[in-house]
Motif scaffolding. Structure first.
Motif, PDB file in Angstrom:
ATOM      1  N   GLY A   1      18.133   5.189  -5.388  1.00 42.74           N
ATOM      2  CA  GLY A   1      16.840   4.586  -5.078  1.00 42.74           C
ATOM      3  C   GLY A   1      16.780   3.128  -5.448  1.00 42.74           C
ATOM      4  N   CYS A   2      17.367   2.722  -6.580  1.00 42.39           N
ATOM      5  CA  CYS A   2      17.371   1.316  -6.994  1.00 42.39           C
ATOM      6  C   CYS A   2      18.180   0.454  -6.028  1.00 42.39           C
ATOM      7  CB  CYS A   2      17.945   1.197  -8.405  1.00 42.39           C
ATOM      8  SG  CYS A   2      16.882   1.880  -9.697  1.00 42.39           S
ATOM      9  N   ALA A   3      19.299   0.966  -5.547  1.00 39.20           N
ATOM     10  CA  ALA A   3      20.104   0.209  -4.586  1.00 39.20           C
ATOM     11  C   ALA A   3      19.338  -0.025  -3.295  1.00 39.20           C
ATOM     12  CB  ALA A   3      21.413   0.953  -4.308  1.00 39.20           C
ATOM     13  N   ASP A   4      18.530   0.917  -2.865  1.00 42.05           N
ATOM     14  CA  ASP A   4      17.749   0.767  -1.641  1.00 42.05           C
ATOM     15  C   ASP A   4      16.605  -0.228  -1.819  1.00 42.05           C
ATOM     16  OD1 ASP A   4      16.981   1.866   1.134  1.00 42.05           O
ATOM     17  OD2 ASP A   4      15.143   2.190  -0.032  1.00 42.05           O
TER      18      ASP A   4
ATOM     19  N   GLU B   1       0.827  -1.208   0.000  1.00 43.64           N
ATOM     20  CA  GLU B   1       0.000   0.000   0.000  1.00 43.64           C
ATOM     21  C   GLU B   1       0.860   1.257   0.000  1.00 43.64           C
ATOM     22  OE1 GLU B   1      -3.621   2.022   2.635  1.00 43.64           O
ATOM     23  OE2 GLU B   1      -2.743   0.088   3.200  1.00 43.64           O
ATOM     24  N   ALA B   2       1.965   1.215   0.774  1.00 44.98           N
ATOM     25  CA  ALA B   2       2.850   2.379   0.821  1.00 44.98           C
ATOM     26  C   ALA B   2       3.502   2.630  -0.535  1.00 44.98           C
ATOM     27  CB  ALA B   2       3.922   2.172   1.896  1.00 44.98           C
ATOM     28  N   VAL B   3       3.848   1.550  -1.238  1.00 45.85           N
ATOM     29  CA  VAL B   3       4.487   1.707  -2.542  1.00 45.85           C
ATOM     30  C   VAL B   3       3.527   2.328  -3.555  1.00 45.85           C
ATOM     31  CG1 VAL B   3       5.434   0.427  -4.511  1.00 45.85           C
ATOM     32  CG2 VAL B   3       6.177  -0.109  -2.193  1.00 45.85           C
ATOM     33  N   GLN B   4       2.240   2.031  -3.424  1.00 52.35           N
ATOM     34  CA  GLN B   4       1.275   2.613  -4.348  1.00 52.35           C
ATOM     35  C   GLN B   4       1.230   4.128  -4.250  1.00 52.35           C
ATOM     36  OE1 GLN B   4      -0.111   0.725  -6.652  1.00 52.35           O
ATOM     37  NE2 GLN B   4       0.842  -1.087  -5.729  1.00 52.35           N
TER      38      GLN B   4
ATOM     39  N   GLY C   1      13.900   1.889   2.434  1.00 59.00           N
ATOM     40  CA  GLY C   1      14.145   0.587   3.033  1.00 59.00           C
ATOM     41  C   GLY C   1      13.262  -0.514   2.484  1.00 59.00           C
ATOM     42  N   PHE C   2      12.748  -0.366   1.255  1.00 55.34           N
ATOM     43  CA  PHE C   2      11.846  -1.357   0.669  1.00 55.34           C
ATOM     44  C   PHE C   2      12.530  -2.729   0.569  1.00 55.34           C
ATOM     45  CE2 PHE C   2      10.479  -3.645  -3.122  1.00 55.34           C
ATOM     46  CZ  PHE C   2       9.115  -3.744  -2.925  1.00 55.34           C
ATOM     47  N   GLY C   3      13.777  -2.765   0.107  1.00 53.29           N
ATOM     48  CA  GLY C   3      14.455  -4.047  -0.096  1.00 53.29           C
ATOM     49  C   GLY C   3      14.619  -4.840   1.184  1.00 53.29           C
ATOM     50  N   LYS C   4      15.020  -4.214   2.273  1.00 55.85           N
ATOM     51  CA  LYS C   4      15.209  -4.922   3.536  1.00 55.85           C
ATOM     52  C   LYS C   4      13.891  -5.462   4.079  1.00 55.85           C
ATOM     53  CE  LYS C   4      19.302  -2.280   4.932  1.00 55.85           C
ATOM     54  NZ  LYS C   4      19.888  -1.383   5.947  1.00 55.85           N
ATOM     55  N   ARG C   5      12.853  -4.674   4.035  1.00 49.97           N
ATOM     56  CA  ARG C   5      11.561  -5.104   4.564  1.00 49.97           C
ATOM     57  C   ARG C   5      10.994  -6.271   3.756  1.00 49.97           C
ATOM     58  NH1 ARG C   5       8.258   0.461   5.062  1.00 49.97           N
ATOM     59  NH2 ARG C   5       6.624  -1.018   5.700  1.00 49.97           N
ATOM     60  N   LEU C   6      11.071  -6.221   2.445  1.00 51.85           N
ATOM     61  CA  LEU C   6      10.531  -7.296   1.605  1.00 51.85           C
ATOM     62  C   LEU C   6      11.362  -8.569   1.769  1.00 51.85           C
ATOM     63  CD1 LEU C   6       8.528  -8.295  -0.464  1.00 51.85           C
ATOM     64  CD2 LEU C   6       9.952  -7.297  -2.268  1.00 51.85           C
ATOM     65  N   SER C   7      12.663  -8.461   1.874  1.00 51.05           N
ATOM     66  CA  SER C   7      13.518  -9.642   2.071  1.00 51.05           C
ATOM     67  C   SER C   7      13.169 -10.368   3.360  1.00 51.05           C
ATOM     68  CB  SER C   7      14.983  -9.221   2.083  1.00 51.05           C
ATOM     69  OG  SER C   7      15.363  -8.671   0.843  1.00 51.05           O
TER      70      SER C   7
ATOM     71  N   THR D   1       6.479  -1.183  -9.604  1.00 48.08           N
ATOM     72  CA  THR D   1       5.799   0.076  -9.297  1.00 48.08           C
ATOM     73  C   THR D   1       6.739   1.042  -8.582  1.00 48.08           C
ATOM     74  OG1 THR D   1       3.688  -1.098  -9.114  1.00 48.08           O
ATOM     75  CG2 THR D   1       3.815   1.090  -8.127  1.00 48.08           C
ATOM     76  N   LEU D   2       7.530   0.497  -7.659  1.00 49.04           N
ATOM     77  CA  LEU D   2       8.491   1.334  -6.942  1.00 49.04           C
ATOM     78  C   LEU D   2       9.507   1.936  -7.909  1.00 49.04           C
ATOM     79  CD1 LEU D   2       9.670   2.375  -4.268  1.00 49.04           C
ATOM     80  CD2 LEU D   2      11.007   0.275  -4.134  1.00 49.04           C
TER      81      LEU D   2
END
Length: 833
Positions: free
Chosen positions: A417-420, A314-317, A323-329, A372-373
């Motif tokens: 941004g892509c690295a994050d 929802e936040a990505v929308q 910190g998207f990568g760490k949370r999804l991992s 989307t991100l």
């Protein structure tokens, strides 16, 4: 009629192997199968239990086979063999739903019915759908391979060869394209066929003699229901006219007529039941496959409902998430670890394969959010580029330098941004999005550059138009021999000034010299086109210009003062000069002369249209008799077609029209001269005076010898002069001869009576006060026919003017009457003496 009644679903063979003869007979009667002859087809489906066979059949043929309730757990749903009529399929098609293999209810030891039902399906059906999981392709103990091997062998031993289409339906397909899966599956089928022992008569028979192998793939019904339905709808179209040449069962063999279908099915099942040697090995791998699949699907379902994941999605929308990568991992690691714990006791190969599938599906599930991100990061960087570029340009920095600086800054922001956003479980490549961002930036920069350049070009073109249009139009109005030379000087001066300003304005774009030269040349061409366009506009108005020029020269003298046609002017010469000026204007407008090339347009026009002897001096072809007209052409010599404004033929036509429309002006001038001569010359012509002197010599001598006649003539002259003044004869005839005669005839008698009355009153020495009234009225009446006074005298009252005229005329008349009276009294005295 409802779908249940229309498809006539019934159980053909129950779970104990009992054939429902009465039910089949009723089915044949209800559906009118026995009337179809050979125009019918049978489609069966086989595969593992709970693999979605009934669901597929219902969606594919609009039947109502019973489906498994997933919320009540996995269990045996279809028992035995069921048949139904396919709804909406032509020709008549029977759908056959078989009990699933490897069921928990029958166990590993009781697989005889599974083998019998599969063999029955292959024997009776024209098309057999083999339902199998996508992940079982290429595995030895999966995809019903042992079952197919036994069925192939027994079928050749029990029945005469017939053509059957095997349609392998790959369920829950993955990213692997069907083009890669199909060759593997066909190779496995061929290996099974080659390994099956065959009778000597069929030892070298190829698989294609018995079967047509087709392969299709469907998405997961639970995860991609809409896509599944769309693919099933496309598959359904293949069953229309399936027995026609080119159809799925177009080359089938040994077809039983529809009227014997019931008996044939009973006999086939009887033979299969009596064969005790038909046996198949157990498939423990299949159990592991199903169970690991269930565990993987459960973990995938829980992942899709995870609160942490939903919040992140929802936040990505809304926009970029730090910190998207760490949370999804972290979320993915949780469910992959749970799968490893629950599937640890199953076959290792199956377990590892299903884990890879789970990981792949999970990554496929979360990848759209990652995309989307990346889209948000790209949009943010792109918007940043546009804002920075606009601010940089407002500060007055060069365009090319501004683009380079802003591009470097925005690309660095996107890379961070892509690295994050990267995760540990996958090495997703963001290069395509980065390339798209770069393309967007290049496109935007190109668009802004085009807009800026267009604005600069438009501004300079506008200035050129303003600098050239008005002066060129003025020069064309003059229309003399120096017109085009002046236009060329004007064009060169304004073009060079505009080019200098334009080159300075575009220096910051850092374009290559070839592009700059092209744009400068376009600007020069535009300036030339402005002059050409204005010349063509003026050429369209040349006739009006010629008439104006003629009127100006004809009606004004050398000092630009209006001409007064007194009769002393040489109208012929003036007309010739005015026409020459107009023809010179026509020669100026006949062609565009921006290249300083000499031409003979003016001399040709003057020699052809102005010289009076031109027509007579034209050479003639004695054999033809036609004159050679130099203007009988559509082109000028030494003038290119693109520089032509008015053709020679058009010039000749315009000249005829011009002369016709200006002829009236010349005629009016001649009339004005003649009228002026008549108004200012009351004397008869000299010849008339001479004639009168010769013919009236005797009368003149008589008057000299007798003074009385002379006196009478003098008195008559005075009377006529008095009548002339009283009636204002000249004013009366100014409006025409007939109105003048009518007016004089109406006033003649009252005027005579007035003169006689006044004469009588003078003789008596009386003058009543009202006697002046008729004189005053007559004077006023005659005054109305005179020319109105000039504007400068408008302030003098009309009554004073009338009274002055009346008094002067009265004095003249009184003196005349007194003189007449004295003469009349003196005449008798002279005669008496």
């Amino acid at each position: 009629m409802g779908m249940a009644d229309e498809c006539c679903c019934m159980q053909l063979i129950d779970g104990n192997g009992e054939f429902n003869v009465d039910g089949l007979e009723n089915f044949v009667r209800t559906t009118k199968l026995n009337h179809c002859g050979l125009s019918y087809a049978v489609v069966a489906i086989m595969g593992p239990q709970s693999s979605g066979k009934s669901t597929l059949m219902n969606h594919l043929f609009h039947t109502n086979f019973r489906e498994m309730d997933a919320f009540r757990g996995r269990s045996q749903t279809t028992k035995g063999i069921w048949i139904a009529k396919c709804v909406g399929i032509e020709p008549f098609t029977i759908a056959m739903d078989l009990e699933g293999s490897d069921s928990r209810e029958r166990g590993e030891d009781d697989t005889t019915f599974e083998k019998q039902s599969a063999l029955f399906a292959l024997a009776i059906a024209d098309i057999v759908l083999i339902n199998m999981w996508c992940h079982d392709i290429g595995r030895e103990q999966a995809a019903n391979k042992p079952l197919l091997k036994t069925v192939f062998q027994v079928m050749m031993r029990l029945f005469s060869p017939r053509k059957t289409t095997l349609l392998f339906v790959i369920r829950d397909k993955t990213k692997t394209p069907l083009e890669y899966l199909e060759p593997i599956l066909r190779e496995d089928i061929q290996k099974i066929w080659d390994a099956v022992p065959k009778p000597q008569t069929l030892k070298n028979t190829p698989l294609s003699e018995f079967f047509n192998v087709e392969v299709t793939a469907l998405s997961s019904y639970e995860e991609k229901e809409e896509q599944f339905k769309e693919q099933v709808a496309e598959l359904r179209q293949r069953f229309f006219h399936s027995i026609s040449p080119g159809g799925l069962a177009g080359d089938r063999q040994g077809v039983v007529p529809a009227s014997g279908f019931s008996f044939s099915a009973q006999q086939i099942w009887r033979v299969i039941k009596e064969n005790k040697d038909l046996d198949l090995p157990a498939h423990k791998v299949m159990v592991a496959t199903v169970r690991c699949e269930e565990i993987a699907n459960d973990k995938l379902r829980r992942l899709s409902a995870d609160e942490g994941w939903l919040a992140l999605e929802e936040a990505v929308q809304e926009g970029p998430v730090s910190g998207f990568g760490k949370r999804l991992s972290s979320v993915l690691d949780t469910y992959l670890s749970e799968y490893d714990m629950e599937a640890v006791y199953f076959d290792e190969g199956v377990r590892n394969a299903k884990r890879k599938q789970l990981e792949s599906k999970a990554l496929d599930f979360v990848y759209p959010t990652y995309s989307t991100l990346l889209g948000h990061l790209r949009s943010k960087a792109f918007e940043s580029f546009k804002i920075q570029l606009e601010q940089s340009l407002k500060k007055g920095e060069g365009f090319a330098a501004s683009v380079r600086t802003c591009t470097q800054s925005c690309m660095l922001e996107f890379d961070r941004g892509c690295a994050d956003a990267a995760i540990r479980q996958a090495k997703w490549d963001a290069s395509k999005v980065r390339e798209k961002l770069r393309r967007d930036i290049d496109t935007e920069a190109s668009s802004v550059r085009s807009v800026k350049l267009s604005a600069i070009i438009a501004d300079h073109e506008k200035n050129l138009t303003e600098a050239l249009s008005g002066p060129v139009e003025s020069l064309f109005e003059v229309g003399d021999e120096d017109t085009w030379a002046s236009i060329r000087r004007l064009l060169k001066r304004e073009t060079e000034a505009a080019v200098l300003k334009f080159s300075t304005a575009i220096a910051g774009f850092e374009m290559d010299q070839a592009a700059v030269d092209t744009m400068v040349q376009n600007l020069r061409s535009y300036a030339r086109n402005v002059v050409v366009k204005k010349a063509r506009e003026e050429a369209g108005k040349v006739l009006i210009r010629m008439k104006d020029r003629f009127s100006t020269v004809f009606n004004h003298d050398n000092d630009s003062l209006p001409r007064v046609w007194t009769g002393k002017e040489d109208i012929r010469t003036i007309t010739k000069d005015a026409r020459a000026a107009s023809l010179r204007l026509l020669s100026v407008m006949a062609a565009i002369r921006l290249d300083e090339k000499p031409d003979k347009v003016e001399s040709l026009l003057f020699s052809s249209l102005m010289d009076g002897t031109a027509a007579a001096s034209l050479p003639r072809d004695r054999s033809i008799g036609d004159s050679v007209d130099p203007l009988a052409s559509s082109m000028w010599e030494e003038v290119s077609p693109q520089d032509k404004l008015i053709t020679p033929v058009q010039c000749k036509s315009l000249w005829r029209q011009f002369k016709a429309e200006t002829e009236y002006t010349v005629t009016q001038a001649i009339s004005a001269q003649e009228a002026h001569k008549k108004n200012n010359n009351w004397m008869p012509p000299p010849w008339a005076i001479l004639t009168m002197a010769v013919l009236g010599f005797n009368e003149f001598m008589l008057l000299l010898k007798n003074p009385l006649y002379l006196m009478i003539l003098f008195v008559a002259y005075l009377l006529l002069r008095a009548l002339w003044v009283q009636m204002d004869i000249a004013a009366e005839f100014r409006h025409g001869a007939l109105p003048g005669i009518l007016s004089i005839s109406s006033k003649f008698l009252p005027t005579i009576m007035n003169l006689i009355r006044r004469l009588a009153e003078e003789a008596q020495g009386q003058r009543p006060p009202e006697a002046s009234r008729p004189q005053q009225s007559l004077a006023s009446q005659s005054f109305r026919y005179q020319t109105p006074p000039p504007a400068g005298s408008s302030s003098i009252p009309e009554s004073s003017v009338s009274s002055n005229i009346s008094s002067s005329e009265s004095e003249f008349e009184s003196s005349g009457l007194n003189l007449i009276r004295r003469r009349s009294t003196n005449i008798p005295e002279a005669e008496s003496s």
